[in-house]
Design a protein around this motif. Sequence first.
Motif, PDB file in Angstrom:
ATOM      1  N   MET A 117     -37.291  13.945   9.578  1.00  0.00           N
ATOM      2  CA  MET A 117     -36.598  15.025   8.889  1.00  0.00           C
ATOM      3  C   MET A 117     -36.640  14.773   7.393  1.00  0.00           C
ATOM      4  SD  MET A 117     -32.668  16.295   9.564  1.00  0.00           S
ATOM      5  CE  MET A 117     -31.810  15.258   8.362  1.00  0.00           C
ATOM      6  N   SER A 118     -36.773  15.843   6.622  1.00  0.00           N
ATOM      7  CA  SER A 118     -36.739  15.751   5.162  1.00  0.00           C
ATOM      8  C   SER A 118     -35.566  16.578   4.658  1.00  0.00           C
ATOM      9  CB  SER A 118     -38.053  16.283   4.572  1.00  0.00           C
ATOM     10  OG  SER A 118     -37.992  16.314   3.149  1.00  0.00           O
ATOM     11  N   THR A 119     -34.892  16.059   3.618  1.00  0.00           N
ATOM     12  CA  THR A 119     -33.814  16.812   3.003  1.00  0.00           C
ATOM     13  C   THR A 119     -33.980  16.786   1.490  1.00  0.00           C
ATOM     14  OG1 THR A 119     -31.393  17.086   2.873  1.00  0.00           O
ATOM     15  CG2 THR A 119     -32.235  14.822   2.919  1.00  0.00           C
ATOM     16  N   TYR A 120     -33.523  17.840   0.829  1.00  0.00           N
ATOM     17  CA  TYR A 120     -33.631  17.890  -0.629  1.00  0.00           C
ATOM     18  C   TYR A 120     -32.347  18.480  -1.210  1.00  0.00           C
ATOM     19  CZ  TYR A 120     -34.716  22.944  -0.769  1.00  0.00           C
ATOM     20  OH  TYR A 120     -34.669  24.314  -0.676  1.00  0.00           O
ATOM     21  N   LYS A 121     -32.327  18.668  -2.521  1.00  0.00           N
ATOM     22  CA  LYS A 121     -31.083  18.942  -3.228  1.00  0.00           C
ATOM     23  C   LYS A 121     -30.393  20.232  -2.809  1.00  0.00           C
ATOM     24  CE  LYS A 121     -33.490  21.062  -7.190  1.00  0.00           C
ATOM     25  NZ  LYS A 121     -33.739  20.966  -8.656  1.00  0.00           N
ATOM     26  N   ALA A 122     -31.128  21.216  -2.308  1.00  0.00           N
ATOM     27  CA  ALA A 122     -30.524  22.505  -1.957  1.00  0.00           C
ATOM     28  C   ALA A 122     -29.878  22.514  -0.575  1.00  0.00           C
ATOM     29  CB  ALA A 122     -31.568  23.615  -2.060  1.00  0.00           C
ATOM     30  N   ASP A 123     -30.119  21.467   0.232  1.00  0.00           N
ATOM     31  CA  ASP A 123     -29.540  21.422   1.575  1.00  0.00           C
ATOM     32  C   ASP A 123     -28.042  21.147   1.497  1.00  0.00           C
ATOM     33  OD1 ASP A 123     -31.939  21.873   2.966  1.00  0.00           O
ATOM     34  OD2 ASP A 123     -32.462  19.745   2.873  1.00  0.00           O
ATOM     35  N   LYS A 124     -27.267  21.879   2.295  1.00  0.00           N
ATOM     36  CA  LYS A 124     -25.822  21.673   2.323  1.00  0.00           C
ATOM     37  C   LYS A 124     -25.496  20.384   3.077  1.00  0.00           C
ATOM     38  CE  LYS A 124     -24.393  26.533   2.085  1.00  0.00           C
ATOM     39  NZ  LYS A 124     -23.563  27.587   2.709  1.00  0.00           N
ATOM     40  N   PRO A 125     -24.702  19.496   2.464  1.00  0.00           N
ATOM     41  CA  PRO A 125     -24.399  18.212   3.115  1.00  0.00           C
ATOM     42  C   PRO A 125     -23.810  18.354   4.511  1.00  0.00           C
ATOM     43  CG  PRO A 125     -23.696  18.169   0.822  1.00  0.00           C
ATOM     44  CD  PRO A 125     -24.117  19.581   1.109  1.00  0.00           C
ATOM     45  N   GLU A 126     -22.952  19.362   4.717  1.00  0.00           N
ATOM     46  CA  GLU A 126     -22.339  19.518   6.038  1.00  0.00           C
ATOM     47  C   GLU A 126     -23.358  19.906   7.092  1.00  0.00           C
ATOM     48  OE1 GLU A 126     -21.235  23.365   3.693  1.00  0.00           O
ATOM     49  OE2 GLU A 126     -21.622  21.230   3.309  1.00  0.00           O
ATOM     50  N   TRP A 127     -24.374  20.675   6.702  1.00  0.00           N
ATOM     51  CA  TRP A 127     -25.429  21.037   7.650  1.00  0.00           C
ATOM     52  C   TRP A 127     -26.318  19.835   7.942  1.00  0.00           C
ATOM     53  CZ3 TRP A 127     -27.216  26.485   5.497  1.00  0.00           C
ATOM     54  CH2 TRP A 127     -26.195  27.418   5.745  1.00  0.00           C
ATOM     55  N   VAL A 128     -26.601  19.042   6.913  1.00  0.00           N
ATOM     56  CA  VAL A 128     -27.412  17.840   7.104  1.00  0.00           C
ATOM     57  C   VAL A 128     -26.693  16.861   8.038  1.00  0.00           C
ATOM     58  CG1 VAL A 128     -28.562  15.903   5.985  1.00  0.00           C
ATOM     59  CG2 VAL A 128     -28.492  18.128   4.834  1.00  0.00           C
ATOM     60  N   ARG A 129     -25.387  16.681   7.830  1.00  0.00           N
ATOM     61  CA  ARG A 129     -24.624  15.795   8.707  1.00  0.00           C
ATOM     62  C   ARG A 129     -24.664  16.297  10.153  1.00  0.00           C
ATOM     63  NH1 ARG A 129     -20.596  11.932   8.698  1.00  0.00           N
ATOM     64  NH2 ARG A 129     -20.336  11.921   6.444  1.00  0.00           N
ATOM     65  N   HIS A 130     -24.536  17.593  10.325  1.00  0.00           N
ATOM     66  CA  HIS A 130     -24.575  18.174  11.658  1.00  0.00           C
ATOM     67  C   HIS A 130     -25.926  17.926  12.318  1.00  0.00           C
ATOM     68  CE1 HIS A 130     -23.506  20.650  14.988  1.00  0.00           C
ATOM     69  NE2 HIS A 130     -24.269  21.679  14.663  1.00  0.00           N
ATOM     70  N   ALA A 131     -27.002  18.056  11.534  1.00  0.00           N
ATOM     71  CA  ALA A 131     -28.346  17.786  12.051  1.00  0.00           C
ATOM     72  C   ALA A 131     -28.470  16.325  12.487  1.00  0.00           C
ATOM     73  CB  ALA A 131     -29.393  18.111  10.989  1.00  0.00           C
ATOM     74  N   ILE A 132     -27.991  15.422  11.649  1.00  0.00           N
ATOM     75  CA  ILE A 132     -28.062  13.992  11.963  1.00  0.00           C
ATOM     76  C   ILE A 132     -27.263  13.669  13.223  1.00  0.00           C
ATOM     77  CG2 ILE A 132     -27.399  11.683  11.164  1.00  0.00           C
ATOM     78  CD1 ILE A 132     -27.992  12.694   8.297  1.00  0.00           C
ATOM     79  N   GLU A 133     -26.060  14.193  13.302  1.00  0.00           N
ATOM     80  CA  GLU A 133     -25.216  13.926  14.470  1.00  0.00           C
ATOM     81  C   GLU A 133     -25.839  14.463  15.751  1.00  0.00           C
ATOM     82  OE1 GLU A 133     -21.540  15.674  13.264  1.00  0.00           O
ATOM     83  OE2 GLU A 133     -20.862  13.883  12.172  1.00  0.00           O
ATOM     84  N   SER A 134     -26.573  15.579  15.641  1.00  0.00           N
ATOM     85  CA  SER A 134     -27.206  16.148  16.832  1.00  0.00           C
ATOM     86  C   SER A 134     -28.321  15.247  17.355  1.00  0.00           C
ATOM     87  CB  SER A 134     -27.758  17.547  16.523  1.00  0.00           C
ATOM     88  OG  SER A 134     -28.978  17.486  15.794  1.00  0.00           O
ATOM     89  N   VAL A 135     -28.934  14.463  16.478  1.00  0.00           N
ATOM     90  CA  VAL A 135     -29.970  13.519  16.897  1.00  0.00           C
ATOM     91  C   VAL A 135     -29.337  12.220  17.405  1.00  0.00           C
ATOM     92  CG1 VAL A 135     -31.966  12.156  16.165  1.00  0.00           C
ATOM     93  CG2 VAL A 135     -31.674  14.488  15.319  1.00  0.00           C
ATOM     94  N   CYS A 136     -28.376  11.722  16.665  1.00  0.00           N
ATOM     95  CA  CYS A 136     -27.740  10.458  17.060  1.00  0.00           C
ATOM     96  C   CYS A 136     -26.985  10.588  18.383  1.00  0.00           C
ATOM     97  CB  CYS A 136     -26.794   9.984  15.956  1.00  0.00           C
ATOM     98  SG  CYS A 136     -27.659   9.493  14.438  1.00  0.00           S
ATOM     99  N   GLY A 137     -26.629  11.813  18.756  1.00  0.00           N
ATOM    100  CA  GLY A 137     -25.912  12.041  20.004  1.00  0.00           C
ATOM    101  C   GLY A 137     -26.799  12.413  21.172  1.00  0.00           C
ATOM    102  N   GLN A 138     -28.100  12.155  21.082  1.00  0.00           N
ATOM    103  CA  GLN A 138     -29.034  12.505  22.148  1.00  0.00           C
ATOM    104  C   GLN A 138     -28.806  11.681  23.419  1.00  0.00           C
ATOM    105  OE1 GLN A 138     -31.967  14.900  22.101  1.00  0.00           O
ATOM    106  NE2 GLN A 138     -30.399  15.637  20.679  1.00  0.00           N
ATOM    107  N   THR A 139     -29.107  12.292  24.551  1.00  0.00           N
ATOM    108  CA  THR A 139     -29.034  11.562  25.819  1.00  0.00           C
ATOM    109  C   THR A 139     -30.125  10.498  25.897  1.00  0.00           C
ATOM    110  OG1 THR A 139     -30.398  13.264  26.880  1.00  0.00           O
ATOM    111  CG2 THR A 139     -28.000  13.504  27.050  1.00  0.00           C
ATOM    112  N   TYR A 140     -31.238  10.717  25.220  1.00  0.00           N
ATOM    113  CA  TYR A 140     -32.306   9.719  25.110  1.00  0.00           C
ATOM    114  C   TYR A 140     -31.988   8.843  23.898  1.00  0.00           C
ATOM    115  CZ  TYR A 140     -37.029   7.747  24.867  1.00  0.00           C
ATOM    116  OH  TYR A 140     -38.109   6.895  24.851  1.00  0.00           O
ATOM    117  N   LYS A 141     -31.919   7.535  24.076  1.00  0.00           N
ATOM    118  CA  LYS A 141     -31.362   6.650  23.048  1.00  0.00           C
ATOM    119  C   LYS A 141     -32.390   5.841  22.270  1.00  0.00           C
ATOM    120  CE  LYS A 141     -27.209   7.758  24.443  1.00  0.00           C
ATOM    121  NZ  LYS A 141     -26.353   8.660  23.613  1.00  0.00           N
ATOM    122  N   ASP A 142     -33.591   5.669  22.807  1.00  0.00           N
ATOM    123  CA  ASP A 142     -34.548   4.728  22.227  1.00  0.00           C
ATOM    124  C   ASP A 142     -35.446   5.419  21.210  1.00  0.00           C
ATOM    125  OD1 ASP A 142     -36.076   2.510  21.710  1.00  0.00           O
ATOM    126  OD2 ASP A 142     -37.260   2.648  23.549  1.00  0.00           O
TER     127      ASP A 142
END
Length: 274
Positions: free
Chosen positions: A1-26
């Motif tokens: 994933m790439s992020t830049y200055k125009a991305d909203k921090p709350e949306w970026v955090r939500h994106a990250i949490e959606s990956v870190c919370g995956q049923t597949y862990k490895d």
Amino acid sequence: MSTYKADKPEWVRHAIESVCGQTYKDFIFLIIVDGSVPAATTAMLLDCAKRDSRLIIAQNSQNIGLAASMNLAIDWAVTQPAIKYFFRMDADDACMPERLEKQVDFLDKHQDVHVLGTGLTEVNESDTPVGARVMPASHDIIVRMLPRRCTLNHPTVAIRMNVFHDGFRYDARRLNTQDYFLWIDLAAQGYQFRNLREKLLRFRRVNDFYKRRGLTKSLNEFKARFVAMRKLHRYSVLNTFYALAVLGLRLMPSRIVKWAYKFDRILLEKIIKH
């Protein structure tokens, strides 16, 4: 994933949490910070990395664009022998919890498939569903339709690493539609595509979505359609007319583009069902 200055921090955090919370862990989750970003974004990224050791943050000294950032990620990934698949998503999207598990399972069971996309749900700024985009499932239809449309939802794809070991990359000279040109090149070389019809990603469609589909993107898509016709040997009156008609529509006011976009979703649903 790439992020830049125009991305909203709350949306970026939500994106990250959606990956870190995956049923597949490895997995390893590499985020490219493309140039300078607000302090709030930096703090949020560091906090997320502190909480999850699978998260790696890399920062470009200046903004170089999505394609170039993804190529840097790919160049790093090809040096890691344990990495089998390269997954994409955007910084304002969110994965469904089972996305990685389902795509990894499919690719493990279908060794002939090189690029695997999924369906997606379109959501607005408030996370309310406002539409969906499900692409054709079979390789033959995906490739047959490439001269008329990009038949994979780019933020949903998983790509087998041997594609990149073979030397393929995004064209960093293009500011948009880099994925479309990559699929055309891969199709021309015989790589296999599939799409899962399940909607495994929530795609952010903001208010200016139709306005952002401006002249440069429209011209690049127009060019891609003719490149696809040439490389895939699919010149036809229908494909040529479609390319010209879509270019004309894209140059019209945003309200007409919005209507055409919705009509296109209806046509795509009929194609998939038949």
